[in-house]
Design a protein around this motif. Structure first.
Motif, mmCIF file in Angstrom:
data_model
loop_
_atom_site.group_PDB
_atom_site.id
_atom_site.type_symbol
_atom_site.label_atom_id
_atom_site.label_comp_id
_atom_site.label_asym_id
_atom_site.label_seq_id
_atom_site.Cartn_x
_atom_site.Cartn_y
_atom_site.Cartn_z
ATOM 1 N N GLU A 127 -60.192 -35.110 -43.399
ATOM 2 C CA GLU A 127 -60.192 -36.048 -44.521
ATOM 3 C C GLU A 127 -60.782 -35.393 -45.767
ATOM 4 O O GLU A 127 -60.218 -35.492 -46.868
ATOM 5 C CB GLU A 127 -60.983 -37.300 -44.159
ATOM 6 N N VAL A 128 -61.899 -34.695 -45.602
ATOM 7 C CA VAL A 128 -62.523 -34.012 -46.734
ATOM 8 C C VAL A 128 -61.601 -32.925 -47.283
ATOM 9 O O VAL A 128 -61.411 -32.790 -48.495
ATOM 10 C CB VAL A 128 -63.876 -33.409 -46.309
ATOM 11 N N ARG A 129 -61.008 -32.140 -46.365
ATOM 12 C CA ARG A 129 -60.143 -31.038 -46.785
ATOM 13 C C ARG A 129 -58.911 -31.533 -47.527
ATOM 14 O O ARG A 129 -58.525 -30.987 -48.565
ATOM 15 C CB ARG A 129 -59.723 -30.225 -45.560
ATOM 16 N N LEU A 130 -58.281 -32.575 -47.000
ATOM 17 C CA LEU A 130 -57.071 -33.092 -47.632
ATOM 18 C C LEU A 130 -57.371 -33.721 -48.984
ATOM 19 O O LEU A 130 -56.579 -33.598 -49.927
ATOM 20 C CB LEU A 130 -56.388 -34.095 -46.702
ATOM 21 N N LEU A 131 -58.517 -34.380 -49.094
ATOM 22 C CA LEU A 131 -58.920 -34.921 -50.393
ATOM 23 C C LEU A 131 -59.176 -33.793 -51.389
ATOM 24 O O LEU A 131 -58.823 -33.893 -52.564
ATOM 25 C CB LEU A 131 -60.165 -35.789 -50.243
ATOM 26 N N TYR A 132 -59.791 -32.730 -50.908
ATOM 27 C CA TYR A 132 -60.056 -31.560 -51.753
ATOM 28 C C TYR A 132 -58.739 -30.975 -52.276
ATOM 29 O O TYR A 132 -58.603 -30.635 -53.461
ATOM 30 C CB TYR A 132 -60.826 -30.520 -50.929
ATOM 31 N N LYS A 133 -57.737 -30.869 -51.400
ATOM 32 C CA LYS A 133 -56.438 -30.327 -51.812
ATOM 33 C C LYS A 133 -55.733 -31.245 -52.799
ATOM 34 O O LYS A 133 -55.098 -30.784 -53.749
ATOM 35 C CB LYS A 133 -55.558 -30.102 -50.580
ATOM 36 N N LYS A 134 -55.847 -32.562 -52.565
ATOM 37 C CA LYS A 134 -55.235 -33.498 -53.512
ATOM 38 C C LYS A 134 -55.886 -33.374 -54.884
ATOM 39 O O LYS A 134 -55.213 -33.469 -55.919
ATOM 40 C CB LYS A 134 -55.350 -34.927 -52.975
ATOM 41 N N LEU A 135 -57.202 -33.189 -54.905
ATOM 42 C CA LEU A 135 -57.895 -33.011 -56.180
ATOM 43 C C LEU A 135 -57.429 -31.735 -56.866
ATOM 44 O O LEU A 135 -57.212 -31.716 -58.088
ATOM 45 C CB LEU A 135 -59.406 -32.963 -55.949
ATOM 46 N N GLU A 136 -57.256 -30.648 -56.091
ATOM 47 C CA GLU A 136 -56.741 -29.404 -56.660
ATOM 48 C C GLU A 136 -55.362 -29.622 -57.271
ATOM 49 O O GLU A 136 -55.088 -29.167 -58.385
ATOM 50 C CB GLU A 136 -56.646 -28.335 -55.565
ATOM 51 N N ASP A 137 -54.487 -30.300 -56.521
ATOM 52 C CA ASP A 137 -53.133 -30.557 -57.016
ATOM 53 C C ASP A 137 -53.165 -31.411 -58.281
ATOM 54 O O ASP A 137 -52.417 -31.163 -59.236
ATOM 55 C CB ASP A 137 -52.300 -31.256 -55.934
ATOM 56 N N TYR A 138 -54.047 -32.420 -58.283
ATOM 57 C CA TYR A 138 -54.153 -33.286 -59.463
ATOM 58 C C TYR A 138 -54.618 -32.490 -60.679
ATOM 59 O O TYR A 138 -54.083 -32.650 -61.783
ATOM 60 C CB TYR A 138 -55.121 -34.434 -59.185
ATOM 61 N N ASN A 139 -55.601 -31.604 -60.468
ATOM 62 C CA ASN A 139 -56.107 -30.808 -61.584
ATOM 63 C C ASN A 139 -55.032 -29.866 -62.119
ATOM 64 O O ASN A 139 -54.943 -29.634 -63.330
ATOM 65 C CB ASN A 139 -57.335 -30.008 -61.141
ATOM 66 N N LYS A 140 -54.206 -29.320 -61.221
ATOM 67 C CA LYS A 140 -53.119 -28.447 -61.672
ATOM 68 C C LYS A 140 -52.097 -29.226 -62.492
ATOM 69 O O LYS A 140 -51.637 -28.765 -63.537
ATOM 70 C CB LYS A 140 -52.442 -27.798 -60.467
ATOM 71 N N VAL A 141 -51.760 -30.433 -62.002
ATOM 72 C CA VAL A 141 -50.813 -31.266 -62.737
ATOM 73 C C VAL A 141 -51.393 -31.660 -64.094
ATOM 74 O O VAL A 141 -50.699 -31.641 -65.121
ATOM 75 C CB VAL A 141 -50.450 -32.524 -61.925
ATOM 76 N N LEU A 142 -52.686 -32.011 -64.095
ATOM 77 C CA LEU A 142 -53.344 -32.395 -65.343
ATOM 78 C C LEU A 142 -53.358 -31.231 -66.327
ATOM 79 O O LEU A 142 -53.068 -31.408 -67.523
ATOM 80 C CB LEU A 142 -54.768 -32.866 -65.055
ATOM 81 N N GLU A 143 -53.687 -30.035 -65.840
ATOM 82 C CA GLU A 143 -53.706 -28.854 -66.714
ATOM 83 C C GLU A 143 -52.324 -28.569 -67.277
ATOM 84 O O GLU A 143 -52.179 -28.268 -68.469
ATOM 85 C CB GLU A 143 -54.219 -27.646 -65.925
ATOM 86 N N GLN A 144 -51.296 -28.684 -66.419
ATOM 87 C CA GLN A 144 -49.929 -28.464 -66.883
ATOM 88 C C GLN A 144 -49.524 -29.493 -67.923
ATOM 89 O O GLN A 144 -48.881 -29.173 -68.927
ATOM 90 C CB GLN A 144 -48.964 -28.511 -65.680
ATOM 91 N N THR A 145 -49.929 -30.762 -67.680
ATOM 92 C CA THR A 145 -49.606 -31.830 -68.623
ATOM 93 C C THR A 145 -50.264 -31.582 -69.971
ATOM 94 O O THR A 145 -49.645 -31.765 -71.027
ATOM 95 C CB THR A 145 -50.046 -33.190 -68.064
ATOM 96 N N VAL A 146 -51.535 -31.152 -69.932
ATOM 97 C CA VAL A 146 -52.252 -30.858 -71.176
ATOM 98 C C VAL A 146 -51.562 -29.723 -71.932
ATOM 99 O O VAL A 146 -51.396 -29.788 -73.161
ATOM 100 C CB VAL A 146 -53.723 -30.499 -70.875
ATOM 101 N N GLN A 147 -51.148 -28.680 -71.212
ATOM 102 C CA GLN A 147 -50.460 -27.568 -71.863
ATOM 103 C C GLN A 147 -49.142 -28.022 -72.488
ATOM 104 O O GLN A 147 -48.806 -27.624 -73.609
ATOM 105 C CB GLN A 147 -50.205 -26.454 -70.841
ATOM 106 N N GLU A 148 -48.398 -28.861 -71.760
ATOM 107 C CA GLU A 148 -47.121 -29.349 -72.285
ATOM 108 C C GLU A 148 -47.337 -30.221 -73.511
ATOM 109 O O GLU A 148 -46.623 -30.090 -74.511
ATOM 110 C CB GLU A 148 -46.386 -30.132 -71.198
ATOM 111 N N ARG A 149 -48.333 -31.125 -73.441
ATOM 112 C CA ARG A 149 -48.594 -32.003 -74.583
ATOM 113 C C ARG A 149 -49.085 -31.209 -75.784
ATOM 114 O O ARG A 149 -48.743 -31.518 -76.922
ATOM 115 C CB ARG A 149 -49.625 -33.079 -74.197
ATOM 116 N N THR A 150 -49.905 -30.172 -75.534
ATOM 117 C CA THR A 150 -50.389 -29.334 -76.626
ATOM 118 C C THR A 150 -49.226 -28.604 -77.289
ATOM 119 O O THR A 150 -49.148 -28.526 -78.518
ATOM 120 C CB THR A 150 -51.416 -28.310 -76.097
ATOM 121 N N ALA A 151 -48.304 -28.093 -76.461
ATOM 122 C CA ALA A 151 -47.129 -27.408 -77.018
ATOM 123 C C ALA A 151 -46.272 -28.376 -77.813
ATOM 124 O O ALA A 151 -45.774 -28.032 -78.899
ATOM 125 C CB ALA A 151 -46.325 -26.782 -75.885
#
Length: 271
Positions: A127-151
């Motif tokens: 449960e801890v590991r899968l939550l950790y991975k979901k957080l990683e995926d969310y942060n990657k999506v968020l970073e990509q979204t920020v880059q796209e919006r900035t562009a």
């Protein structure tokens, strides 16, 4: 949220040199519905296997010949980019538990096995590991979204600047005291503006020939902190010719809502 399928599809590696322990853990996990369970009796292969498969959980025996569990964890730490070692150690030595946690293990299972305890610790760890991975995926999506919006924002600003340049002859900014602090375009040729000169005189315009009524109206708008769109004013040149100009502007405020000046665009209508 983590679904049942997320748990059952989690990848698990069993590392133990004792075949009986491997079989017991495999049967228990497969009996609970886990679909991605593999095992190895070779501790030397663990780091390479984890680099290839990125396991969600590694059940690691501490006491193995050749390379023990502590050495395996050191290798995992050296090769894991995110620094997270998804390891539950298996040990019959109570004194090894604290050392294992200090070495990077997330939890431990005692020998002989208590199957209820084993299942509970595995479930909690996943449960801890899968939550950790979901957080990683969310942060990657968020970073990509920020880059796209900035562009997109930069592209929008570039288009706005381009359209502004096409639609106007000059761009101007005034500070809070009415001094021109920035101008661009052929302003000097058309108006005789001097940046920073003629405080409080909208446009920094030389006095000769300007329609005073129009200028006073524009001054009042600026004094009232009002935006203005396509305001027209004119002047008569010494040779008797007349020039007409159209200007648009808006007040500027800082983050504290304090007025800091005006900015706008202008165009000569005469031509």
């Amino acid at each position: 949220m983590i679904s049942v399928d997320d748990f059952l599809n989690a990848s698990i590696l069993i590392v133990d040199d004792q075949e009986a322990n491997v079989q017991l853990l495999e049967q228990m996990l497969r009996g609970d519905g886990y679909r991605c369970v593999t095992s190895t009796k070779d501790p030397h292969s663990v780091c390479a296997l984890h680099r290839k498969n990125r396991y969600d959980l590694i059940l690691l025996d501490l006491q193995m010949p050749g390379v023990d569990g502590f050495q395996v964890m050191e290798g995992l730490k050296a090769n894991d980019a995110d620094g997270y070692i998804p390891v539950i150690v298996i040990t019959a030595q109570p004194g090894h538990k604290l050392r294992a946690l200090q070495a990077g293990a997330r939890d431990f299972i005692s020998k002989p096995f208590d199957l209820v305890e084993v299942k509970t610790r595995i479930h909690n760890m996943l449960e801890v590991r899968l939550l950790y991975k979901k957080l990683e995926d969310y942060n990657k999506v968020l970073e990509q979204t920020v880059q796209e919006r900035t562009a997109e924002l930069r592209e929008s600003e570039a288009r706005y600047r381009s359209l502004t340049e096409l639609a106007s002859d000059w761009y101007w900014e005034q500070d809070e005291d009415g001094n021109f602090i920035k101008v661009s375009g052929p302003v000097l040729e058309m108006l005789g503006i001097r940046v920073g000169d003629l405080s409080g005189d909208p446009g920094g315009i030389q006095a000769t020939g300007w329609n005073e009524k129009e200028r006073e109206t524009l001054k009042m708008k600026i004094a009232a902190r009002q935006p203005f769109l396509d305001f027209t004013f004119s002047r008569v040149n010494p040779d008797g010719s007349q020039q007409k100009f159209r200007v648009s502007g808006e007040p500027m405020f800082n983050q504290s809502c304090r007025f800091i000046g005006y900015r706008g665009i202008g165009v000569e209508l005469t031509a």
